[in-house]
Design an enzyme around this catalytic site. Sequence first.
Site, PDB file in Angstrom:
ATOM      1  N   ASP A 105       6.441 -10.820   6.584  1.00  9.50           N
ATOM      2  CA  ASP A 105       6.441  -9.644   5.728  1.00  9.50           C
ATOM      3  C   ASP A 105       5.927  -8.436   6.510  1.00  9.50           C
ATOM      4  O   ASP A 105       4.875  -8.493   7.153  1.00  9.50           O
ATOM      5  CB  ASP A 105       5.539  -9.923   4.509  1.00  9.50           C
ATOM      6  CG  ASP A 105       5.587  -8.818   3.475  1.00  9.50           C
ATOM      7  OD1 ASP A 105       6.611  -8.127   3.389  1.00  9.50           O
ATOM      8  OD2 ASP A 105       4.594  -8.665   2.733  1.00  9.50           O
ATOM      9  N   HIS A 106       6.673  -7.345   6.476  1.00  6.71           N
ATOM     10  CA  HIS A 106       6.241  -6.054   7.050  1.00  6.71           C
ATOM     11  C   HIS A 106       5.890  -6.122   8.542  1.00  6.71           C
ATOM     12  O   HIS A 106       4.904  -5.491   8.970  1.00  6.71           O
ATOM     13  CB  HIS A 106       5.035  -5.502   6.278  1.00  6.71           C
ATOM     14  CG  HIS A 106       5.406  -4.895   4.964  1.00  6.71           C
ATOM     15  ND1 HIS A 106       6.127  -3.729   4.833  1.00  6.71           N
ATOM     16  CD2 HIS A 106       5.155  -5.316   3.702  1.00  6.71           C
ATOM     17  CE1 HIS A 106       6.309  -3.451   3.565  1.00  6.71           C
ATOM     18  NE2 HIS A 106       5.733  -4.408   2.845  1.00  6.71           N
TER      19      HIS A 106
ATOM     20  N   HIS B  79       2.327  -0.781  -2.988  1.00  2.00           N
ATOM     21  CA  HIS B  79       1.543  -1.978  -2.755  1.00  2.00           C
ATOM     22  C   HIS B  79       0.140  -1.806  -3.336  1.00  2.00           C
ATOM     23  O   HIS B  79      -0.474  -0.763  -3.180  1.00  2.00           O
ATOM     24  CB  HIS B  79       1.436  -2.272  -1.253  1.00  2.00           C
ATOM     25  CG  HIS B  79       2.758  -2.524  -0.599  1.00  2.00           C
ATOM     26  ND1 HIS B  79       3.374  -1.596   0.204  1.00  2.00           N
ATOM     27  CD2 HIS B  79       3.575  -3.610  -0.632  1.00  2.00           C
ATOM     28  CE1 HIS B  79       4.524  -2.086   0.645  1.00  2.00           C
ATOM     29  NE2 HIS B  79       4.670  -3.297   0.141  1.00  2.00           N
ATOM     30  N   GLY B  80      -0.353  -2.858  -3.997  1.00  2.00           N
ATOM     31  CA  GLY B  80      -1.697  -2.804  -4.557  1.00  2.00           C
ATOM     32  C   GLY B  80      -1.665  -2.907  -6.066  1.00  2.00           C
ATOM     33  O   GLY B  80      -0.636  -3.219  -6.677  1.00  2.00           O
TER      34      GLY B  80
ATOM     35  N   HIS C 281       9.555  -4.160  -3.079  1.00  2.00           N
ATOM     36  CA  HIS C 281       8.175  -4.451  -2.691  1.00  2.00           C
ATOM     37  C   HIS C 281       7.233  -3.957  -3.793  1.00  2.00           C
ATOM     38  O   HIS C 281       7.604  -3.129  -4.612  1.00  2.00           O
ATOM     39  CB  HIS C 281       7.839  -3.767  -1.367  1.00  2.00           C
ATOM     40  CG  HIS C 281       8.447  -4.436  -0.188  1.00  2.00           C
ATOM     41  ND1 HIS C 281       7.703  -4.880   0.890  1.00  2.00           N
ATOM     42  CD2 HIS C 281       9.727  -4.765   0.102  1.00  2.00           C
ATOM     43  CE1 HIS C 281       8.497  -5.433   1.779  1.00  2.00           C
ATOM     44  NE2 HIS C 281       9.741  -5.368   1.315  1.00  2.00           N
ATOM     45  N   GLY C 282       6.009  -4.484  -3.797  1.00  2.00           N
ATOM     46  CA  GLY C 282       5.045  -4.046  -4.793  1.00  2.00           C
ATOM     47  C   GLY C 282       5.371  -4.542  -6.184  1.00  2.00           C
ATOM     48  O   GLY C 282       5.189  -3.830  -7.171  1.00  2.00           O
TER      49      GLY C 282
ATOM     50  N   SER D  94       3.870  -6.813  -7.942  1.00  2.00           N
ATOM     51  CA  SER D  94       2.689  -7.093  -8.761  1.00  2.00           C
ATOM     52  C   SER D  94       2.385  -5.918  -9.685  1.00  2.00           C
ATOM     53  O   SER D  94       2.244  -4.781  -9.225  1.00  2.00           O
ATOM     54  CB  SER D  94       1.468  -7.365  -7.874  1.00  2.00           C
ATOM     55  OG  SER D  94       1.648  -8.535  -7.109  1.00  2.00           O
TER      56      SER D  94
ATOM     57  N   ASN E  87       8.883  -8.986  -3.973  1.00  2.00           N
ATOM     58  CA  ASN E  87       7.633  -9.415  -3.357  1.00  2.00           C
ATOM     59  C   ASN E  87       6.461  -9.389  -4.333  1.00  2.00           C
ATOM     60  O   ASN E  87       6.285  -8.418  -5.074  1.00  2.00           O
ATOM     61  CB  ASN E  87       7.294  -8.513  -2.170  1.00  2.00           C
ATOM     62  CG  ASN E  87       8.249  -8.690  -1.004  1.00  2.00           C
ATOM     63  OD1 ASN E  87       9.272  -9.358  -1.106  1.00  2.00           O
ATOM     64  ND2 ASN E  87       7.916  -8.085   0.118  1.00  2.00           N
TER      65      ASN E  87
END
Length: 279
Positions: free
Chosen positions: A81-82, A174-175, A203-204, A206, A225
Amino acid sequence: MLVNLQTVLKMAEEGNYCIPAFNVYNMETVMGVLHAAEEMHAPIIMQIYPRLMKEETGYFLSPVVLAAAARASVPVCFHLDHGPSELETTRSLRYGATGIMLDGSTLPFEENIALTKRVVDTCSYLDIGVEGELGHVGTTNDAEMDEFTTPQDAKRFVEETGVSCLAVAVGTAHGRYSKPPKLDIDRIRAIREATGNTALVLHGGSGVPDEEIKKAVAAGIRKMNFATDICYAFLDTCLAELQKPNRAIAVDNFMKKPIEAVKEFCVSRIKLVGADGKA
């Protein structure tokens, strides 16, 4: 079973659903993710953050992921990842990764294309697909978001790099969000159309509202993700266990409930993106 990135992306494309990609950090998170995938009969991606690959953690954790994939009754891709440079991508290949992300999103456009294509060419010798990123997906701590990915740039990027999938900036970060994000679903559809239905990555994942996730999958997101919420599921349960007066002392017994918490979270995401029963 261990499979490459192209295999799970093809499954998602043909079935019109999304492959959940779970970041793992230790043996316990690997176990939780694997148990969820097998219980749900779902293809998954287990991915490792580049910091772990740059440090010695990746050396120890990679065999754990590979052992889990070898035992699994469902398709499992082992993904970087990344990856910011060829150091992390090359090391991940040596450690057995079957999917690679080269994240050149902070570079100028032309440099991002050149570096990503170089990694795509290297990985092609091993029949391993590459995920690129266009439009930097930052963090929830950033003062403001970078510009979203445009369909025009995405078309050129995909054509010139040959990536198997493309991470796009469409409203996530992200976060842990202070307020739920709203995704640009129309932009996802437009990028899909411009790139000839290239598999897109969100992405991100969550903290994104369930309805937004469903809309994103319907619009063409084929890999999503999840990392932050796995960390919280694991650590919150550890903290709760530590506060119990008669808690387990042996680490293996202590970790049973955190493993189960990770599994429960992953089960919920597998169902949400439509990957359950697809293996």
